[in-house]
Design a protein around this motif. Structure first.
Motif, short mmCIF file in Angstrom:
data_model
loop_
_atom_site.label_atom_id
_atom_site.label_comp_id
_atom_site.label_asym_id
_atom_site.label_seq_id
_atom_site.Cartn_x
_atom_site.Cartn_y
_atom_site.Cartn_z
N PHE A 78 1.00 -1.24 0.00
CA PHE A 78 -0.03 -0.03 0.01
C PHE A 78 0.94 1.23 0.16
O PHE A 78 0.32 2.20 -0.49
N ALA A 79 1.96 1.17 0.53
CA ALA A 79 3.21 2.28 0.57
C ALA A 79 3.21 2.59 -0.76
O ALA A 79 3.51 3.68 -1.10
N ALA A 80 3.61 1.63 -1.64
CA ALA A 80 4.06 1.74 -3.02
C ALA A 80 2.76 2.39 -3.90
O ALA A 80 3.08 3.24 -4.60
N MET A 81 1.67 1.91 -3.59
CA MET A 81 0.50 2.46 -4.39
C MET A 81 0.26 3.81 -3.71
O MET A 81 -0.12 4.70 -4.78
N ALA A 82 0.41 4.27 -2.70
CA ALA A 82 0.27 5.69 -2.36
C ALA A 82 1.28 6.53 -2.98
O ALA A 82 0.93 7.78 -3.30
N ALA A 83 2.66 6.25 -2.89
CA ALA A 83 3.62 6.73 -3.62
C ALA A 83 3.33 7.08 -5.07
O ALA A 83 3.51 8.40 -5.41
N GLY A 84 2.95 5.84 -5.77
CA GLY A 84 2.35 6.30 -7.16
C GLY A 84 1.34 7.34 -7.36
O GLY A 84 1.38 8.13 -8.24
N GLU A 305 1.98 0.56 -7.56
CA GLU A 305 2.47 1.97 -8.02
C GLU A 305 1.48 2.23 -9.19
O GLU A 305 1.22 3.45 -9.49
N GLU A 306 1.65 1.42 -10.33
CA GLU A 306 0.93 1.92 -11.76
C GLU A 306 -0.53 2.10 -11.21
O GLU A 306 -1.23 2.93 -11.81
N HIS A 307 -1.00 1.35 -10.42
CA HIS A 307 -2.52 1.36 -9.82
C HIS A 307 -2.90 2.88 -9.22
O HIS A 307 -3.75 3.57 -9.63
N GLY A 308 -1.82 2.94 -8.39
CA GLY A 308 -2.09 4.30 -7.76
C GLY A 308 -1.95 5.68 -8.79
O GLY A 308 -2.95 6.47 -8.68
N ARG A 309 -1.10 5.55 -9.85
CA ARG A 309 -0.97 6.61 -10.77
C ARG A 309 -2.43 6.47 -11.59
O ARG A 309 -2.62 7.79 -11.73
N ASN A 310 -2.71 5.32 -11.99
CA ASN A 310 -4.02 5.29 -12.93
C ASN A 310 -5.12 5.82 -12.22
O ASN A 310 -6.12 6.64 -12.89
#
Length: 350
Positions: A78-84, A305-310
């Motif tokens: 989740f940290a990677a998702m939030a970063a993205g 991370e890609e999910h977060g960006r999208n």
């Protein structure tokens, strides 16, 4: 087309891409050459002309803020998702406010009420608030839906008018089993997760379906359900190996995530078993530490991370207005490392 002027939604449908992709093409953002060509072709065929003035007016009237709700930041996934998500928001001049919910305390509805009061231009829901069946009432979701555009990451919530982004979780399990099967494994166990989390149930069903499809023993004793943290991996292995006779023991483990795999590897070591010679293991999430384990962990990358960006791109494209609900299912990637003994080739393990 009718005489009615085409909208960005019409262009997205005609091109077979998301609204965010159309928005990035118009703003000169980063998209693949194929997607750019599809969008530009659709715009020409529809005589679509974006209105910079209208776009500017909408953006100026907005708050310039987005909200992201998740259950924990301590999990590297989740940290990677939030970063993205934060990086994409900042790149577009938005601020991303992160809210964490404690599912044990039942504060999800209070957090949603707070977000509605603060009126960001859109909200992104991630993790337990989406995945846990009892995390939040349907009424709270509907209140949030009426207040602003929504994007959810995880299994789709029925009747919620949102853009949904999810990984193909069934495929993640099928890829893991296929890899182990190709290496000669026939007794494969699935460890971790809980039945009240929808993504766990999806993976569990995929596990039994794929084992059955390959003609492997669909043995309920080869599933140990405990949770999602390293201690749960230790408990899973202890329980699993204690209740089975030597001839029934699995030769390979598929863990619900990399944290559970980490605990499982530690417990196997305590028991005098080596990975991959005695037991192979596959995790999920491709967390930052997986290449540094001994042996490095084979895992499935769900591209958080890609999910977060999208997700943030979709909210920005909505501009605080209405959205066209749809589901975006992303393929996962199997990252092969040494924890399954791939370098050893096929072995008879019956």
């Amino acid at each position: 087309m009718s005489d009615k002027a085409a909208t960005i939604y019409d262009v997205a449908r005609a091109a077979g891409v998301s609204i965010a992709t159309v928005s990035r093409v118009m703003s000169g953002g980063s998209v693949s050459a194929a997607s750019r060509q599809k969008v530009e072709t659709a715009m020409r065929e529809m005589s679509y002309v974006p209105s910079p003035a209208a776009t500017h007016k909408t953006r100026k009237a907005g708050t310039g803020r987005l909200a992201m709700v998740l259950s924990e930041l301590t999990n590297p996934y989740f940290a990677a998702m939030a970063a993205g998500a934060e990086k994409e928001a900042r790149r577009n001049g938005y601020a991303l406010q992160i809210y964490t919910v404690n599912l044990k305390n039942g504060d999800a509805e209070a957090v949603i009420d707070r977000i509605i009061e603060q009126r960001p231009e859109g909200a992104l829901l991630v993790g337990g608030i989406v995945d846990n069946r009892e995390a939040c009432s349907r009424e709270s979701f509907l209140r949030l839906q009426r207040a602003m555009p929504l994007v959810t990451i995880g299994p789709r919530i029925d009747d919620l008018r949102s853009i949904n982004i999810t990984s193909d979780l069934s495929l993640s399990v099928r890829k893991s089993i296929s890899h182990l099967y190709a290496l000669g494994h026939r007794r494969i166990a699935f460890i971790g997760g809980t039945s009240d989390v929808r993504s766990s149930s999806i993976r569990e069903r995929a596990f039994y379906d794929e084992m059955d499809r390959l003609g492997l023993p669909v043995d309920r004793s080869l599933h140990a359900e405990t949770g999602f943290i390293p201690q749960d991996g230790e408990i899973c292995v202890s329980k699993l190996f204690a209740r089975l006779s030597p001839g029934e023991l699995p030769t390979a483990l598929i863990a619900i995530n990399d944290l559970v795999a980490l605990g499982a590897m530690r417990q196997l070591q305590r028991m005098g078993l080596t990975v991959p010679d005695d037991v192979a293991i596959i995790g999920c999430d491709n967390q930052f530490f997986t290449p540094y384990l001994n042996p490095p962990l084979t895992t499935v990358d769900l591209h958080p991370e890609e999910h977060g960006r999208n997700a943030v791109s979709e909210l920005i494209a909505a501009g605080g207005g209405s959205i066209v609900p749809y589901s975006q299912i992303s393929e996962c990637s199997l990252i092969v490392r040494e924890s399954c003994g791939a370098g050893l080739g096929y072995r008879r393990l019956d």
